[in-house]
Design an enzyme around this catalytic site. Structure first.
Site, PDB file in Angstrom:
ATOM      1  N   ASP A   1       8.366   1.727   4.996  1.00  0.00           N
ATOM      2  CA  ASP A   1       8.860   0.438   4.509  1.00  0.00           C
ATOM      3  C   ASP A   1       9.288  -0.431   5.690  1.00  0.00           C
ATOM      4  O   ASP A   1       9.682   0.084   6.742  1.00  0.00           O
ATOM      5  CB  ASP A   1      10.048   0.680   3.553  1.00  0.00           C
ATOM      6  CG  ASP A   1      10.258  -0.493   2.608  1.00  0.00           C
ATOM      7  OD1 ASP A   1       9.442  -1.428   2.610  1.00  0.00           O
ATOM      8  OD2 ASP A   1      11.257  -0.466   1.861  1.00  0.00           O
TER       9      ASP A   1
ATOM     10  N   HIS B   1       1.518  -5.028   8.500  1.00  0.00           N
ATOM     11  CA  HIS B   1       0.756  -3.925   7.903  1.00  0.00           C
ATOM     12  C   HIS B   1      -0.231  -3.333   8.912  1.00  0.00           C
ATOM     13  O   HIS B   1      -0.428  -2.124   8.961  1.00  0.00           O
ATOM     14  CB  HIS B   1       0.034  -4.384   6.642  1.00  0.00           C
ATOM     15  CG  HIS B   1       0.970  -4.791   5.545  1.00  0.00           C
ATOM     16  ND1 HIS B   1       1.983  -3.972   5.111  1.00  0.00           N
ATOM     17  CD2 HIS B   1       1.077  -5.938   4.813  1.00  0.00           C
ATOM     18  CE1 HIS B   1       2.669  -4.593   4.151  1.00  0.00           C
ATOM     19  NE2 HIS B   1       2.146  -5.783   3.966  1.00  0.00           N
TER      20      HIS B   1
ATOM     21  N   LEU C   1      -3.651  21.499   8.171  1.00  0.00           N
ATOM     22  CA  LEU C   1      -2.624  20.453   8.118  1.00  0.00           C
ATOM     23  C   LEU C   1      -2.973  19.465   7.011  1.00  0.00           C
ATOM     24  O   LEU C   1      -4.037  18.851   7.020  1.00  0.00           O
ATOM     25  CB  LEU C   1      -2.571  19.712   9.472  1.00  0.00           C
ATOM     26  CG  LEU C   1      -1.761  18.420   9.526  1.00  0.00           C
ATOM     27  CD1 LEU C   1      -0.292  18.656   9.206  1.00  0.00           C
ATOM     28  CD2 LEU C   1      -1.897  17.755  10.898  1.00  0.00           C
TER      29      LEU C   1
HETATM   30  C1  IPE Z   1       7.783   1.316  -1.675  1.00  0.00           C
HETATM   31  O1  IPE Z   1       8.044   0.215  -0.884  1.00  0.00           O
HETATM   32  C2  IPE Z   1       6.308   1.496  -1.837  1.00  0.00           C
HETATM   33  C3  IPE Z   1       5.601   1.956  -0.634  1.00  0.00           C
HETATM   34  C4  IPE Z   1       6.176   2.320   0.465  1.00  0.00           C
HETATM   35  C5  IPE Z   1       4.164   2.012  -0.740  1.00  0.00           C
HETATM   36  P1  IPE Z   1       8.346  -1.213  -1.556  1.00  0.00           P
HETATM   37  O2  IPE Z   1       8.668  -2.134  -0.453  1.00  0.00           O
HETATM   38  O3  IPE Z   1       7.229  -1.595  -2.454  1.00  0.00           O
HETATM   39  O4  IPE Z   1       9.607  -0.875  -2.460  1.00  0.00           O
HETATM   40  P2  IPE Z   1      10.771  -1.778  -3.064  1.00  0.00           P
HETATM   41  O5  IPE Z   1      10.094  -2.900  -3.812  1.00  0.00           O
HETATM   42  O6  IPE Z   1      11.581  -2.290  -1.920  1.00  0.00           O
HETATM   43  O7  IPE Z   1      11.540  -0.854  -3.937  1.00  0.00           O
HETATM   44  C1  IPE Z   2       5.812  -1.241   3.460  1.00  0.00           C
HETATM   45  O1  IPE Z   2       6.313  -2.408   4.006  1.00  0.00           O
HETATM   46  C2  IPE Z   2       4.345  -1.328   3.102  1.00  0.00           C
HETATM   47  C3  IPE Z   2       4.070  -1.303   1.655  1.00  0.00           C
HETATM   48  C4  IPE Z   2       4.964  -1.181   0.719  1.00  0.00           C
HETATM   49  C5  IPE Z   2       2.691  -1.406   1.238  1.00  0.00           C
HETATM   50  P1  IPE Z   2       6.710  -3.670   3.127  1.00  0.00           P
HETATM   51  O2  IPE Z   2       5.513  -4.543   2.993  1.00  0.00           O
HETATM   52  O3  IPE Z   2       7.327  -3.263   1.833  1.00  0.00           O
HETATM   53  O4  IPE Z   2       7.774  -4.365   4.063  1.00  0.00           O
HETATM   54  P2  IPE Z   2       9.097  -5.137   3.622  1.00  0.00           P
HETATM   55  O5  IPE Z   2       9.890  -4.184   2.777  1.00  0.00           O
HETATM   56  O6  IPE Z   2       8.660  -6.326   2.836  1.00  0.00           O
HETATM   57  O7  IPE Z   2       9.754  -5.487   4.901  1.00  0.00           O
HETATM   58 MG    MG Z   3       9.255  -2.966   1.258  1.00  0.00          MG
END
Ligand code: IPE
Ligand code: IPE
Ligand code: MG
Length: 241
Positions: free
Chosen positions: A26, A43, A136
């Protein structure tokens, strides 16, 4: 103390108390925003981190790594962002096939593949098949939601007429055959599971770090591992100390 930060102690090695680490990656969006860049940039940087961290987990003796890459709820993001994430994942999958002999990873996808383009589904299925003999394990949760997974497993059991037990239900989950995660690491300062491995996480240790996913380094894994080893897992029993 056996497990210390890499910076001070050299590479950590895990034992059979820590076979499975799962990551809720995240903070990609915030990482990009901090740099005045579009979220998609976070990303693509996150995808590089993903490769580095998986490799490092293998190096320290982890047997199963699970990464939450795209949730069933992430479809609600802007189309441009969703398309970028999916295409990065598809590029990763194609690269994983090319580098299979070198990386020696067994890939499994957790989630419903059928929503993806036929070519991508084919690449996912082929990667699972041709990598099945490696030790793995890397589970990539992609179009994954734990509630959907549990409902899917219940439907399969109902259709087969099998007795409903914890074991039979576990055997119908996408993670069938994998041990439950010992440790779940979530980056970017969020303290929730966001519909990840709700069944399998019953006794997982949870570790939260403010580090944004693209900034995650082997040293941060060492820190999570050291924190894990400082805990006592009781599974409902009494303390051994
Ligand atoms: C959780 O992250 C999903 C993934 C890591 C793929 P999000 O960024 O989508 O989660 P919330 O919305 O903060 O709970
Ligand atoms: C995690 O990073 C990637 C996915 C959930 C696909 P985010 O895109 O949720 O990044 P933030 O939380 O908006 O910073
Ligand atoms: Mg996020």
């Amino acid at each position: 103390m056996l497990f210390r930060r890499k910076k001070k102690s050299g590479p950590v090695k895990v034992d059979d108390r820590l076979t499975h680490i799962a990551f809720i990656l995240d903070g990609n969006g915030r990482w990009a925003k901090k740099r005045g860049m579009p979220r998609e940039y976070g990303h693509s940087e996150g995808a590089q981190t993903f490769k580095r961290i998986v490799r490092y987990c293998g190096d320290i003796g982890i047997k199963v790594v699970t990464v939450y890459a795209f949730s069933t709820e992430n479809w609600s993001r802007p189309k441009g962002e969703v398309d970028r994430i999916i295409s990065l994942l598809d590029e990763y999958i194609a690269g994983a096939e090319r580098e299979l002999d070198e990386n020696k990873i067994r890939y499994t996808f957790l989630g419903d593949k059928s929503v993806f383009a036929p070519g991508m589904v084919e690449r996912m299925t082929r990667l699972e098949e041709i990598s099945a003999h490696y030790e793995l394990r890397l589970n990539i949760a992609l179009n994954y939601g734990a509630r959907a997974e549990i409902v899917h497993a219940c439907r399969e059991l109902a259709e087969s007429g099998e007795e409903i037990t914890e074991e039979s239900l576990s055997s119908k989950l996408y993670t069938a055959g994998c041990p439950d995660p010992d440790l779940i690491v979530r980056t970017a300062n969020e303290r929730r599971l966001s519909n990840f491995l709700l069944w399998q996480a019953a006794y997982s240790e949870l570790y939260f770090t403010p580090t944004l996913w693209p900034d995650m380094r082997p040293e941060d894994v060492d820190e999570a591992v050291a924190d894990f080893y400082a805990r006592e897992r009781r599974f409902g029993g009494v303390t051994s100390k």
